[in-house]
Write a protein that holds these residues in place. Structure first.
Motif, PDB file in Angstrom:
ATOM      1  N   VAL A   1       0.839  -1.198   0.000  1.00  0.00           N
ATOM      2  CA  VAL A   1       0.000   0.000   0.000  1.00  0.00           C
ATOM      3  C   VAL A   1       0.876   1.250   0.000  1.00  0.00           C
ATOM      4  N   LEU A   2       1.943   1.244   0.794  1.00  0.00           N
ATOM      5  CA  LEU A   2       2.850   2.400   0.835  1.00  0.00           C
ATOM      6  C   LEU A   2       3.521   2.623  -0.518  1.00  0.00           C
ATOM      7  N   ALA A   3       3.922   1.552  -1.178  1.00  0.00           N
ATOM      8  CA  ALA A   3       4.537   1.677  -2.504  1.00  0.00           C
ATOM      9  C   ALA A   3       3.543   2.287  -3.487  1.00  0.00           C
ATOM     10  N   GLN A   4       2.293   1.857  -3.404  1.00  0.00           N
ATOM     11  CA  GLN A   4       1.267   2.421  -4.277  1.00  0.00           C
ATOM     12  C   GLN A   4       1.067   3.899  -3.959  1.00  0.00           C
ATOM     13  N   MET A   5       1.033   4.242  -2.676  1.00  0.00           N
ATOM     14  CA  MET A   5       0.858   5.638  -2.282  1.00  0.00           C
ATOM     15  C   MET A   5       2.049   6.483  -2.740  1.00  0.00           C
ATOM     16  N   LYS A   6       3.242   5.925  -2.690  1.00  0.00           N
ATOM     17  CA  LYS A   6       4.443   6.641  -3.101  1.00  0.00           C
ATOM     18  C   LYS A   6       4.396   6.969  -4.589  1.00  0.00           C
ATOM     19  N   SER A   7       3.750   6.100  -5.359  1.00  0.00           N
ATOM     20  CA  SER A   7       3.638   6.333  -6.802  1.00  0.00           C
ATOM     21  C   SER A   7       2.730   7.527  -7.118  1.00  0.00           C
TER      22      SER A   7
ATOM     23  N   HIS B   1      -6.705   3.537  -7.567  1.00  0.00           N
ATOM     24  CA  HIS B   1      -5.455   4.211  -7.930  1.00  0.00           C
ATOM     25  C   HIS B   1      -4.980   5.149  -6.825  1.00  0.00           C
ATOM     26  N   PHE B   2      -5.908   5.921  -6.269  1.00  0.00           N
ATOM     27  CA  PHE B   2      -5.537   6.900  -5.245  1.00  0.00           C
ATOM     28  C   PHE B   2      -5.615   6.340  -3.830  1.00  0.00           C
ATOM     29  N   VAL B   3      -5.813   5.040  -3.684  1.00  0.00           N
ATOM     30  CA  VAL B   3      -5.835   4.362  -2.378  1.00  0.00           C
ATOM     31  C   VAL B   3      -6.809   5.075  -1.435  1.00  0.00           C
ATOM     32  N   VAL B   4      -8.008   5.334  -1.921  1.00  0.00           N
ATOM     33  CA  VAL B   4      -9.008   6.054  -1.143  1.00  0.00           C
ATOM     34  C   VAL B   4      -9.669   5.095  -0.162  1.00  0.00           C
ATOM     35  N   GLU B   5      -9.587   5.449   1.111  1.00  0.00           N
ATOM     36  CA  GLU B   5     -10.168   4.609   2.161  1.00  0.00           C
ATOM     37  C   GLU B   5     -11.347   5.274   2.854  1.00  0.00           C
ATOM     38  N   GLY B   6     -11.625   6.507   2.490  1.00  0.00           N
ATOM     39  CA  GLY B   6     -12.743   7.225   3.084  1.00  0.00           C
ATOM     40  C   GLY B   6     -13.114   8.422   2.233  1.00  0.00           C
ATOM     41  N   ILE B   7     -14.363   8.805   2.311  1.00  0.00           N
ATOM     42  CA  ILE B   7     -14.835   9.987   1.592  1.00  0.00           C
ATOM     43  C   ILE B   7     -15.510  10.928   2.579  1.00  0.00           C
ATOM     44  N   PRO B   8     -15.582  12.215   2.276  1.00  0.00           N
ATOM     45  CA  PRO B   8     -15.135  12.836   1.033  1.00  0.00           C
ATOM     46  C   PRO B   8     -13.608  12.831   0.934  1.00  0.00           C
ATOM     47  N   LYS B   9     -13.159  12.813  -0.292  1.00  0.00           N
ATOM     48  CA  LYS B   9     -11.724  12.865  -0.589  1.00  0.00           C
ATOM     49  C   LYS B   9     -11.557  13.861  -1.711  1.00  0.00           C
ATOM     50  N   TYR B  10     -10.589  14.744  -1.564  1.00  0.00           N
ATOM     51  CA  TYR B  10     -10.336  15.790  -2.554  1.00  0.00           C
ATOM     52  C   TYR B  10      -8.947  15.600  -3.132  1.00  0.00           C
ATOM     53  N   ILE B  11      -8.852  15.695  -4.454  1.00  0.00           N
ATOM     54  CA  ILE B  11      -7.588  15.493  -5.153  1.00  0.00           C
ATOM     55  C   ILE B  11      -7.421  16.643  -6.124  1.00  0.00           C
ATOM     56  N   LEU B  12      -6.219  17.195  -6.169  1.00  0.00           N
ATOM     57  CA  LEU B  12      -5.918  18.291  -7.084  1.00  0.00           C
ATOM     58  C   LEU B  12      -4.878  17.814  -8.086  1.00  0.00           C
TER      59      LEU B  12
ATOM     60  N   GLN C   1     -18.248   3.731 -12.012  1.00  0.00           N
ATOM     61  CA  GLN C   1     -18.754   2.360 -11.924  1.00  0.00           C
ATOM     62  C   GLN C   1     -17.968   1.605 -10.850  1.00  0.00           C
ATOM     63  N   ASN C   2     -18.605   0.699 -10.173  1.00  0.00           N
ATOM     64  CA  ASN C   2     -17.966  -0.166  -9.169  1.00  0.00           C
ATOM     65  C   ASN C   2     -17.562   0.564  -7.892  1.00  0.00           C
ATOM     66  N   ASN C   3     -18.162   1.678  -7.620  1.00  0.00           N
ATOM     67  CA  ASN C   3     -17.961   2.502  -6.429  1.00  0.00           C
ATOM     68  C   ASN C   3     -16.579   2.338  -5.791  1.00  0.00           C
ATOM     69  N   TRP C   4     -16.468   1.713  -4.634  1.00  0.00           N
ATOM     70  CA  TRP C   4     -15.187   1.621  -3.913  1.00  0.00           C
ATOM     71  C   TRP C   4     -14.132   0.876  -4.713  1.00  0.00           C
ATOM     72  N   GLN C   5     -14.567   0.007  -5.604  1.00  0.00           N
ATOM     73  CA  GLN C   5     -13.612  -0.766  -6.408  1.00  0.00           C
ATOM     74  C   GLN C   5     -13.304  -0.095  -7.746  1.00  0.00           C
ATOM     75  N   SER C   6     -13.804   1.109  -7.951  1.00  0.00           N
ATOM     76  CA  SER C   6     -13.566   1.801  -9.218  1.00  0.00           C
ATOM     77  C   SER C   6     -12.076   2.110  -9.377  1.00  0.00           C
ATOM     78  N   GLU C   7     -11.701   2.316 -10.602  1.00  0.00           N
ATOM     79  CA  GLU C   7     -10.295   2.561 -10.926  1.00  0.00           C
ATOM     80  C   GLU C   7      -9.741   3.770 -10.172  1.00  0.00           C
ATOM     81  N   ILE C   8     -10.491   4.848 -10.093  1.00  0.00           N
ATOM     82  CA  ILE C   8      -9.988   6.055  -9.434  1.00  0.00           C
ATOM     83  C   ILE C   8      -9.801   5.835  -7.933  1.00  0.00           C
ATOM     84  N   MET C   9     -10.725   5.125  -7.307  1.00  0.00           N
ATOM     85  CA  MET C   9     -10.620   4.867  -5.867  1.00  0.00           C
ATOM     86  C   MET C   9      -9.425   3.966  -5.568  1.00  0.00           C
TER      87      MET C   9
END
Length: 185
Positions: free
Chosen positions: A64-70, A172-183, A162-170
């Protein structure tokens, strides 16, 4: 920062004799806060307390840390695909050349709804600038999302993942809670 976690560990060690319980407390704090603090601090914490992790747990946390580092500044972002309220495809690249403020949210999320007035203010404040506001719903179905956007006349570009929590954007950004803001730029 790491000082907080060292203090937590020292306090816990003075009160908790059972190392399994101590490990569970420290690990839960590291896992809980890893998405909210600098990755270097998380790495320091993990190094300080890795003896509390089982090998499999440590490996999973390191993945997870390696993914976050990316996700560090300068990293490429995939061209995510979404769906508009009209059912049309929408690509993140449609906003290329703009600064993109992404709001990951859902209609069932109380804190997400509470933050909507702030989003409306931002959209209005940056109306004449090269900033695009992309609100990405992770609702289970599209109906409540479409209803809320229409009923409240929410500003910005609204799309559905599509696929809510399992969606590609969630993922990719290792989102574990919402709201989440990304710039993104």
């Amino acid at each position: 920062r790491i000082t907080y976690f060292n203090g937590l560990a020292d306090a816990a060690k003075s009160k908790i004799v059972n190392e399994k319980v101590l490990g569970a407390i420290i690990k839960s704090h590291i896992d809980l806060y890893k998405s909210y603090i600098e990755i270097t601090v998380v790495e320091e914490m993990l190094a300080s307390f890795e003896y509390l992790y089982e090998k499999e747990e440590l490996t999973e946390t390191q993945k997870v840390l390696a993914q976050m580092k990316s996700l560090s500044p300068g990293s490429q972002v995939p061209d995510f695909s979404f769906e508009t309220m009209e059912g049309e495809p929408f690509q993140l690249s449609n906003l290329q050349g703009k600064l993109v403020y992404i709001d990951l949210w859902a209609t069932w999320c109380g804190p997400c709804i509470a933050e909507q007035p702030s989003m409306e203010i931002l959209v209005e404040r940056f109306e004449d600038s090269p900033v695009a506001f992309l609100a990405v719903s992770i609702d289970n179905t599209k109906e409540p999302w479409i209803k809320m956007v229409n009923d409240r006349k929410l500003a910005g570009t609204h799309v559905y993942a599509q696929n809510n929590w399992q969606s590609e954007i969630m993922q990719h950004f290792v989102v574990e809670g919402i709201p989440k803001y990304i710039l993104l730029d």
